[in-house]
Write a protein that holds these residues in place. Structure first.
Motif, PDB file in Angstrom:
ATOM      1  N   ARG A   1       0.862  -1.188   0.000  1.00 38.47           N
ATOM      2  CA  ARG A   1       0.000   0.000   0.000  1.00 38.47           C
ATOM      3  C   ARG A   1       0.893   1.231   0.000  1.00 38.47           C
ATOM      4  N   MET A   2       0.426   2.243  -0.699  1.00 41.18           N
ATOM      5  CA  MET A   2       1.178   3.490  -0.802  1.00 41.18           C
ATOM      6  C   MET A   2       0.326   4.639  -0.284  1.00 41.18           C
ATOM      7  N   SER A   3       0.997   5.671   0.194  1.00 46.50           N
ATOM      8  CA  SER A   3       0.317   6.865   0.679  1.00 46.50           C
ATOM      9  C   SER A   3      -0.180   7.673  -0.518  1.00 46.50           C
ATOM     10  N   ILE A   4      -1.492   7.933  -0.556  1.00 48.07           N
ATOM     11  CA  ILE A   4      -2.069   8.697  -1.663  1.00 48.07           C
ATOM     12  C   ILE A   4      -3.029   9.747  -1.122  1.00 48.07           C
ATOM     13  N   THR A   5      -3.318  10.737  -1.966  1.00 52.65           N
ATOM     14  CA  THR A   5      -4.379  11.697  -1.693  1.00 52.65           C
ATOM     15  C   THR A   5      -5.284  11.713  -2.906  1.00 52.65           C
ATOM     16  N   GLU A   6      -6.582  11.499  -2.664  1.00 53.70           N
ATOM     17  CA  GLU A   6      -7.578  11.541  -3.729  1.00 53.70           C
ATOM     18  C   GLU A   6      -8.286  12.889  -3.669  1.00 53.70           C
ATOM     19  N   CYS A   7      -8.380  13.528  -4.814  1.00 52.59           N
ATOM     20  CA  CYS A   7      -9.035  14.829  -4.921  1.00 52.59           C
ATOM     21  C   CYS A   7     -10.308  14.665  -5.752  1.00 52.59           C
ATOM     22  N   SER A   8     -11.471  14.943  -5.136  1.00 51.74           N
ATOM     23  CA  SER A   8     -12.767  14.817  -5.814  1.00 51.74           C
ATOM     24  C   SER A   8     -13.423  16.181  -5.864  1.00 51.74           C
ATOM     25  N   ILE A   9     -13.942  16.551  -7.039  1.00 52.74           N
ATOM     26  CA  ILE A   9     -14.576  17.857  -7.180  1.00 52.74           C
ATOM     27  C   ILE A   9     -15.871  17.893  -6.364  1.00 52.74           C
ATOM     28  N   ILE A  10     -16.089  18.992  -5.637  1.00 51.07           N
ATOM     29  CA  ILE A  10     -17.317  19.147  -4.852  1.00 51.07           C
ATOM     30  C   ILE A  10     -18.036  20.450  -5.186  1.00 51.07           C
ATOM     31  N   GLY A  11     -17.421  21.302  -5.985  1.00 47.79           N
ATOM     32  CA  GLY A  11     -18.052  22.558  -6.371  1.00 47.79           C
ATOM     33  C   GLY A  11     -17.442  23.094  -7.643  1.00 47.79           C
ATOM     34  N   ARG A  12     -18.259  23.758  -8.459  1.00 49.48           N
ATOM     35  CA  ARG A  12     -17.769  24.252  -9.750  1.00 49.48           C
ATOM     36  C   ARG A  12     -17.634  25.772  -9.816  1.00 49.48           C
ATOM     37  N   ASN A  13     -18.288  26.511  -8.959  1.00 40.34           N
ATOM     38  CA  ASN A  13     -18.193  27.969  -9.054  1.00 40.34           C
ATOM     39  C   ASN A  13     -18.116  28.552  -7.652  1.00 40.34           C
ATOM     40  N   PRO A  14     -16.951  28.664  -7.082  1.00 40.97           N
ATOM     41  CA  PRO A  14     -15.632  28.347  -7.637  1.00 40.97           C
ATOM     42  C   PRO A  14     -15.360  26.835  -7.564  1.00 40.97           C
ATOM     43  N   ILE A  15     -14.355  26.401  -8.324  1.00 41.61           N
ATOM     44  CA  ILE A  15     -13.971  24.993  -8.319  1.00 41.61           C
ATOM     45  C   ILE A  15     -13.349  24.672  -6.965  1.00 41.61           C
ATOM     46  N   ARG A  16     -13.881  23.613  -6.328  1.00 42.33           N
ATOM     47  CA  ARG A  16     -13.378  23.166  -5.033  1.00 42.33           C
ATOM     48  C   ARG A  16     -13.284  21.650  -5.033  1.00 42.33           C
ATOM     49  N   TYR A  17     -12.315  21.140  -4.269  1.00 43.37           N
ATOM     50  CA  TYR A  17     -12.083  19.702  -4.192  1.00 43.37           C
ATOM     51  C   TYR A  17     -12.091  19.223  -2.754  1.00 43.37           C
ATOM     52  N   ARG A  18     -12.536  17.985  -2.552  1.00 43.35           N
ATOM     53  CA  ARG A  18     -12.433  17.311  -1.261  1.00 43.35           C
ATOM     54  C   ARG A  18     -11.089  16.580  -1.254  1.00 43.35           C
ATOM     55  N   THR A  19     -10.396  16.628  -0.134  1.00 41.51           N
ATOM     56  CA  THR A  19      -9.105  15.969   0.040  1.00 41.51           C
ATOM     57  C   THR A  19      -9.294  14.728   0.902  1.00 41.51           C
ATOM     58  N   LYS A  20      -8.885  13.562   0.374  1.00 41.00           N
ATOM     59  CA  LYS A  20      -8.993  12.320   1.139  1.00 41.00           C
ATOM     60  C   LYS A  20      -7.648  11.605   1.111  1.00 41.00           C
ATOM     61  N   ASN A  21      -7.019  11.490   2.276  1.00 43.31           N
ATOM     62  CA  ASN A  21      -5.737  10.796   2.424  1.00 43.31           C
ATOM     63  C   ASN A  21      -5.979   9.337   2.770  1.00 43.31           C
ATOM     64  N   SER A  22      -5.193   8.439   2.168  1.00 47.67           N
ATOM     65  CA  SER A  22      -5.312   7.020   2.517  1.00 47.67           C
ATOM     66  C   SER A  22      -4.063   6.264   2.091  1.00 47.67           C
ATOM     67  N   LYS A  23      -4.033   4.988   2.433  1.00 44.04           N
ATOM     68  CA  LYS A  23      -2.966   4.085   1.979  1.00 44.04           C
ATOM     69  C   LYS A  23      -3.658   2.987   1.195  1.00 44.04           C
ATOM     70  N   LYS A  24      -3.301   2.877  -0.094  1.00 39.76           N
ATOM     71  CA  LYS A  24      -3.920   1.886  -0.967  1.00 39.76           C
ATOM     72  C   LYS A  24      -2.875   1.315  -1.916  1.00 39.76           C
ATOM     73  N   TYR A  25      -3.233   0.183  -2.508  1.00 37.23           N
ATOM     74  CA  TYR A  25      -2.428  -0.342  -3.603  1.00 37.23           C
ATOM     75  C   TYR A  25      -2.711   0.538  -4.810  1.00 37.23           C
ATOM     76  N   ILE A  26      -1.680   0.871  -5.578  1.00 38.61           N
ATOM     77  CA  ILE A  26      -1.909   1.657  -6.791  1.00 38.61           C
ATOM     78  C   ILE A  26      -1.767   0.752  -8.008  1.00 38.61           C
ATOM     79  N   VAL A  27      -2.502   1.103  -9.049  1.00 40.72           N
ATOM     80  CA  VAL A  27      -2.419   0.395 -10.325  1.00 40.72           C
ATOM     81  C   VAL A  27      -2.016   1.431 -11.373  1.00 40.72           C
ATOM     82  N   ILE A  28      -0.896   1.165 -12.031  1.00 38.79           N
ATOM     83  CA  ILE A  28      -0.397   2.087 -13.042  1.00 38.79           C
ATOM     84  C   ILE A  28      -0.129   1.335 -14.335  1.00 38.79           C
ATOM     85  N   ALA A  29      -0.172   2.084 -15.434  1.00 41.20           N
ATOM     86  CA  ALA A  29       0.247   1.538 -16.728  1.00 41.20           C
ATOM     87  C   ALA A  29       1.667   2.021 -16.969  1.00 41.20           C
ATOM     88  N   CYS A  30       2.461   1.158 -17.582  1.00 44.66           N
ATOM     89  CA  CYS A  30       3.865   1.483 -17.818  1.00 44.66           C
ATOM     90  C   CYS A  30       4.193   1.354 -19.305  1.00 44.66           C
TER      91      CYS A  30
END
Length: 151
Positions: free
Chosen positions: A110-139
């Protein structure tokens, strides 16, 4: 005057060998850096932040703005060393969310990550969620080029 085989000649030969080895090392590094696909640089800009975390609620608003990612509804930042993320490319191929992906790899830890999810558009705002998860990447060969998700 340098006498062949004398102490000054040996020092000159050693200095020349050191210079040649150093030049080869620098050239090798330049070739490696130049061989990185452009998608690797985009991956770093969009998904890498080696800061220690966890991050406070304004993190996503600030970071998404600084990196010009405001058109994205969702983004993930990985807070591990580039080497650790790069090493994921050496893991065996992985099928993620039932999709065919010949070049996807899942981290073994598991790796330390932060997920940013949009919660507002005017102005643009994001929710911050910290966690430890397995990541999946393309190489692309040995280079991480796409963040596919986490689990």
């Amino acid at each position: 005057m340098v006498i062949p085989g004398g102490p000054q000649g040996i020092e000159a030969t050693m200095a020349l060998k050191t210079l040649v080895l150093f030049s080869l090392l620098v050239l090798g590094l330049l070739v490696i850096v130049g061989a990185q696909p452009p998608a690797f640089k985009r991956f770093q800009e969009r998904h890498m932040d080696t800061g220690p975390g966890p991050f406070d609620p304004p993190y996503c608003n600030k970071t998404m703005y600084q990196r010009n990612l405001l058109k994205r509804n969702f983004n993930t930042f990985v807070h591990e060393s580039l080497k650790d993320v790069h090493d994921v490319c050496w893991e065996e191929n992985y099928i993620f969310k039932n999709r065919t992906c010949n070049n996807c790899h899942k981290s073994s830890n598991r790796m330390s990550i932060t997920e940013c999810s949009i919660i507002g558009r005017n102005p643009i705002r994001y929710r911050t969620k910290n966690s430890k998860k397995y990541i999946v990447i393309a190489c692309d060969g040995i280079w991480p080029v796409h963040f596919d998700g986490s689990e």
